[in-house]
Every structure is written in structure tokens, then in C-alpha cells.
Design a protein around this motif. Structure first.
Motif, PDB file in Angstrom:
ATOM      1  N   PRO A 167       2.614  16.766  -0.929  1.00 46.92           N
ATOM      2  CA  PRO A 167       2.290  15.470  -0.954  1.00 46.92           C
ATOM      3  C   PRO A 167       3.010  14.909  -2.258  1.00 46.92           C
ATOM      4  O   PRO A 167       3.909  15.896  -2.546  1.00 46.92           O
ATOM      5  CB  PRO A 167       0.846  15.184  -1.842  1.00 46.92           C
ATOM      6  CG  PRO A 167       0.399  16.602  -0.514  1.00 46.92           C
ATOM      7  CD  PRO A 167       1.009  17.507  -0.933  1.00 46.92           C
ATOM      8  N   LEU A 168       3.596  13.463  -2.108  1.00 43.34           N
ATOM      9  CA  LEU A 168       4.628  13.004  -3.135  1.00 43.34           C
ATOM     10  C   LEU A 168       4.137  13.390  -4.324  1.00 43.34           C
ATOM     11  O   LEU A 168       5.407  13.539  -5.173  1.00 43.34           O
ATOM     12  CB  LEU A 168       5.171  11.614  -1.815  1.00 43.34           C
ATOM     13  CG  LEU A 168       6.281  11.160  -3.275  1.00 43.34           C
ATOM     14  CD1 LEU A 168       7.688  12.187  -2.449  1.00 43.34           C
ATOM     15  CD2 LEU A 168       6.939   9.431  -3.052  1.00 43.34           C
ATOM     16  N   ASN A 169       3.058  13.236  -4.921  1.00 46.46           N
ATOM     17  CA  ASN A 169       2.588  13.599  -6.146  1.00 46.46           C
ATOM     18  C   ASN A 169       2.561  15.344  -6.507  1.00 46.46           C
ATOM     19  O   ASN A 169       2.531  15.191  -7.981  1.00 46.46           O
ATOM     20  CB  ASN A 169       0.840  13.364  -6.147  1.00 46.46           C
ATOM     21  CG  ASN A 169       0.127  13.926  -5.913  1.00 46.46           C
ATOM     22  OD1 ASN A 169       0.464  14.321  -5.046  1.00 46.46           O
ATOM     23  ND2 ASN A 169      -1.363  13.083  -6.161  1.00 46.46           N
ATOM     24  N   THR A 206      -1.245  -0.961  -4.871  1.00 46.74           N
ATOM     25  CA  THR A 206      -2.275  -0.424  -4.202  1.00 46.74           C
ATOM     26  C   THR A 206      -2.427   0.772  -4.294  1.00 46.74           C
ATOM     27  O   THR A 206      -1.414   1.057  -2.823  1.00 46.74           O
ATOM     28  CB  THR A 206      -2.844  -1.468  -2.999  1.00 46.74           C
ATOM     29  OG1 THR A 206      -3.369  -2.491  -3.382  1.00 46.74           O
ATOM     30  CG2 THR A 206      -4.087  -0.741  -3.229  1.00 46.74           C
ATOM     31  N   VAL A 207      -2.569   1.476  -4.512  1.00 43.83           N
ATOM     32  CA  VAL A 207      -2.479   3.146  -3.919  1.00 43.83           C
ATOM     33  C   VAL A 207      -4.358   3.903  -3.082  1.00 43.83           C
ATOM     34  O   VAL A 207      -5.225   3.978  -4.202  1.00 43.83           O
ATOM     35  CB  VAL A 207      -2.567   4.035  -5.660  1.00 43.83           C
ATOM     36  CG1 VAL A 207      -2.983   5.566  -5.807  1.00 43.83           C
ATOM     37  CG2 VAL A 207      -1.274   3.454  -6.627  1.00 43.83           C
ATOM     38  N   CYS A 208      -3.351   3.986  -2.843  1.00 47.03           N
ATOM     39  CA  CYS A 208      -4.856   4.635  -1.697  1.00 47.03           C
ATOM     40  C   CYS A 208      -4.698   5.860  -1.191  1.00 47.03           C
ATOM     41  O   CYS A 208      -3.645   6.563  -1.194  1.00 47.03           O
ATOM     42  CB  CYS A 208      -4.456   3.478   0.224  1.00 47.03           C
ATOM     43  SG  CYS A 208      -3.966   1.716  -0.050  1.00 47.03           S
ATOM     44  N   GLN A 209      -5.751   6.762  -0.836  1.00 53.28           N
ATOM     45  CA  GLN A 209      -5.751   7.789  -0.512  1.00 53.28           C
ATOM     46  C   GLN A 209      -5.515   8.611   0.315  1.00 53.28           C
ATOM     47  O   GLN A 209      -4.890   8.798   1.373  1.00 53.28           O
ATOM     48  CB  GLN A 209      -6.890   8.666  -0.642  1.00 53.28           C
ATOM     49  CG  GLN A 209      -7.686   8.521  -2.605  1.00 53.28           C
ATOM     50  CD  GLN A 209      -6.174   9.577  -3.184  1.00 53.28           C
ATOM     51  OE1 GLN A 209      -6.351  10.256  -3.118  1.00 53.28           O
ATOM     52  NE2 GLN A 209      -6.422   8.388  -4.515  1.00 53.28           N
ATOM     53  N   ASN A 210      -6.149   7.552   2.072  1.00 47.83           N
ATOM     54  CA  ASN A 210      -5.384   7.456   3.051  1.00 47.83           C
ATOM     55  C   ASN A 210      -4.848   6.274   4.438  1.00 47.83           C
ATOM     56  O   ASN A 210      -5.798   5.339   4.324  1.00 47.83           O
ATOM     57  CB  ASN A 210      -6.622   8.117   3.942  1.00 47.83           C
ATOM     58  CG  ASN A 210      -6.173   8.284   5.503  1.00 47.83           C
ATOM     59  OD1 ASN A 210      -5.342   8.408   5.882  1.00 47.83           O
ATOM     60  ND2 ASN A 210      -7.267   9.541   5.879  1.00 47.83           N
ATOM     61  N   LEU A 218       0.625  -1.763  -0.067  1.00 49.69           N
ATOM     62  CA  LEU A 218       0.311   0.095   0.157  1.00 49.69           C
ATOM     63  C   LEU A 218       1.050   1.340  -0.388  1.00 49.69           C
ATOM     64  O   LEU A 218       1.549   1.325   1.062  1.00 49.69           O
ATOM     65  CB  LEU A 218      -1.126  -0.069   0.953  1.00 49.69           C
ATOM     66  CG  LEU A 218      -2.202  -0.912   0.862  1.00 49.69           C
ATOM     67  CD1 LEU A 218      -2.208  -2.073   1.205  1.00 49.69           C
ATOM     68  CD2 LEU A 218      -2.643  -0.781   2.394  1.00 49.69           C
ATOM     69  N   ILE A 219       1.047   2.062  -1.140  1.00 53.49           N
ATOM     70  CA  ILE A 219       1.586   3.374  -1.274  1.00 53.49           C
ATOM     71  C   ILE A 219       0.322   4.220  -1.128  1.00 53.49           C
ATOM     72  O   ILE A 219      -0.963   4.158  -1.761  1.00 53.49           O
ATOM     73  CB  ILE A 219       2.519   3.574  -2.140  1.00 53.49           C
ATOM     74  CG1 ILE A 219       1.763   3.215  -3.124  1.00 53.49           C
ATOM     75  CG2 ILE A 219       3.743   2.436  -1.978  1.00 53.49           C
ATOM     76  CD1 ILE A 219       3.193   2.593  -5.036  1.00 53.49           C
ATOM     77  N   SER A 220       0.631   5.654  -0.932  1.00 49.43           N
ATOM     78  CA  SER A 220      -0.645   6.829  -1.447  1.00 49.43           C
ATOM     79  C   SER A 220       0.152   8.038  -1.656  1.00 49.43           C
ATOM     80  O   SER A 220       1.481   8.683  -1.141  1.00 49.43           O
ATOM     81  CB  SER A 220      -0.783   6.892   0.192  1.00 49.43           C
ATOM     82  OG  SER A 220      -1.629   8.072   0.349  1.00 49.43           O
ATOM     83  N   PRO A 221      -0.182   8.216  -2.542  1.00 50.89           N
ATOM     84  CA  PRO A 221       0.281   9.523  -3.615  1.00 50.89           C
ATOM     85  C   PRO A 221       0.686  11.031  -2.067  1.00 50.89           C
ATOM     86  O   PRO A 221       0.956  12.105  -2.231  1.00 50.89           O
ATOM     87  CB  PRO A 221      -0.444  10.164  -4.210  1.00 50.89           C
ATOM     88  CG  PRO A 221      -1.451   9.205  -4.411  1.00 50.89           C
ATOM     89  CD  PRO A 221      -1.112   7.819  -3.114  1.00 50.89           C
ATOM     90  N   ASN A 222      -0.607  11.296  -1.113  1.00 50.12           N
ATOM     91  CA  ASN A 222      -0.816  12.086  -0.568  1.00 50.12           C
ATOM     92  C   ASN A 222       0.475  12.186   1.307  1.00 50.12           C
ATOM     93  O   ASN A 222       0.159  12.288   1.701  1.00 50.12           O
ATOM     94  CB  ASN A 222      -2.459  11.736   0.032  1.00 50.12           C
ATOM     95  CG  ASN A 222      -3.207  11.989  -1.093  1.00 50.12           C
ATOM     96  OD1 ASN A 222      -3.057  13.624  -1.520  1.00 50.12           O
ATOM     97  ND2 ASN A 222      -4.050  11.319  -1.305  1.00 50.12           N
TER      98      ASN A 222
END
Length: 205
Positions: A66-68, A135-139, A27-31
Motif C-alpha cells: 500500500p502507498l502508505n 477525502t481519505v477512504c479505506q476502500n 477520493l484517495i486511499s492509502p491502501n
């Protein structure tokens, strides 16, 4: 089903991969916010006389973003420096034939550090033959996970302080002393198709 939450590092180290090598879901998140003095934009390789850090320059001095949203500084010649450094370090490695999978990444101008790191991690997982799904998660704080290593693996602290990685030496190119926890490139170029097996044996019990 094993779910692991991670920071999206740039060409992660072996400790990172011991945490995810047997995961079903990564699990990773761009936020997640950019962290200074972290592995989000750096990795370590072994040259003839020293361990060298390869860094990706970013725009702005201390971006709490955020990283993105973190932009890469393409006014600096870092891509050629990285490719030259990797070729210098691993030009005689038995599995340098893995490098063509990664080299095209250096010919692109990614919109953000997140995009660069995501593409590299995807390639590394394939080369390692890891079956875990990114898997990209928002939080990430709202997700149920079995292991959360966010913020743990940092240049300022040793892997000995954590319960993730127990180094299993393999044959490196330079020197007789084994240098643990380098970039996964070191393992891939030196061990090739045996890399995953060595990672699994390096998981700290």
C-alpha cells in the motif's frame, strides 16, 4: 456533487487536474497498491533542451505494498536534485513566487510516499484555488463516484487515449512548440492565478 477517485500522484500532471478541477470530493486511499512505472513517484518538467523526469527513489525493488507503506530512499540526494532542476527550469518564470509554498516540502523526511504526495497535492489544490475536498477512504471500491481514473494516467500511455484532457496552449519558457501535460508546476509557474481558468478550458468535453 461530483466525486472523483484518483491515484495519489507525485506533483500530478495537467491531465490529472482536469479530472479534479471541478470536483467537490477528491477520493484517495492509502491502501491502494504502489504501481511500478507510474506517476506515483515521478513528474515531468521542461528544461531548456528537453523534458526532464523528476523521480522520488523508493526503498525496495518492486514493492507490492500500500502507498502508505512505501518508504522513500533518503540515502539518495534526490531532494537537492529536484530543487535544482525546478530552479533551473523555472528560474525566469513569471510566477516563480509560488515555489516557496512547495520548497519546504523538500526539507522534510516524510514517513512514506503517501505522506509526501498528500502534502504536495494539498498545496497544489490551494495554489490552483480548487475548492474540492480531499477525502481519505479505506476502500475506494466501496465508494460511489462519478469518475474513477485510478490506473489510467500512466507514463506508458498518452493522454490522447483518454477522454480527460484537451490541451490549451499557454506560454512556456523554452521553445516555440507547446509541450502538453507536464507537471502542474509548469502551469502554475507560467500562468499563476490564471492556471485554474486554463485547466477548466482544458477539460475534454
Amino acid at each position: 456533487m461530483k466525486r472523483v477517485a484518483v491515484d495519489l500522484h507525485f506533483i500530478p500532471c495537467l491531465e490529472f487536474f482536469t479530472a479534479v478541477v471541478d470536483a467537490d470530493d477528491i477520493l484517495i486511499s492509502p491502501n491502494e497498491l504502489y504501481q511500478r512505472q507510474s506517476y506515483l513517484n515521478r513528474t515531468r518538467i521542461r528544461l531548456a533542451n528537453k523534458v526532464e523526469t523528476l523521480s522520488v527513489p523508493i526503498q525496495g525493488r518492486r514493492p507490492r505494498l500500500p502507498l502508505n507503506k512505501v518508504s522513500i530512499d533518503y540515502s539518495q540526494n534526490w531532494q537537492k536534485i529536484h530543487v535544482r532542476g525546478i530552479q533551473s527550469a523555472y528560474g525566469k518564470a513569471p510566477f516563480l513566487n509560488f515555489f516557496p509554498y512547495l520548497e519546504p516540502v523538500y526539507g522534510k523526511k516524510h514517513a512514506s510516499l503517501w505522506d509526501l504526495n498528500y502534502e504536495i497535492l494539498t498545496i497544489c489544490l490551494k495554489l490552483l484555488r480548487c475548492s474540492g475536498k480531499l477525502t481519505v477512504c479505506q476502500n475506494l471500491d466501496e465508494e460511489q463516484v462519478d469518475l474513477d481514473i485510478r490506473g489510467q494516467i500512466r507514463p506508458s500511455s498518452s493522454f490522447l487515449e483518454r477522454e480527460l484532457y484537451s490541451p490549451v496552449p499557454y506560454t512556456q519558457l523554452f521553445g516555440s512548440d507547446f509541450e502538453p501535460n507536464l507537471s502542474v508546476l509548469d502551469l502554475l509557474f507560467c500562468m499563476g492565478t490564471e492556471a485554474k481558468k486554463l485547466l477548466l478550458s482544458s477539460v475534454k468535453n
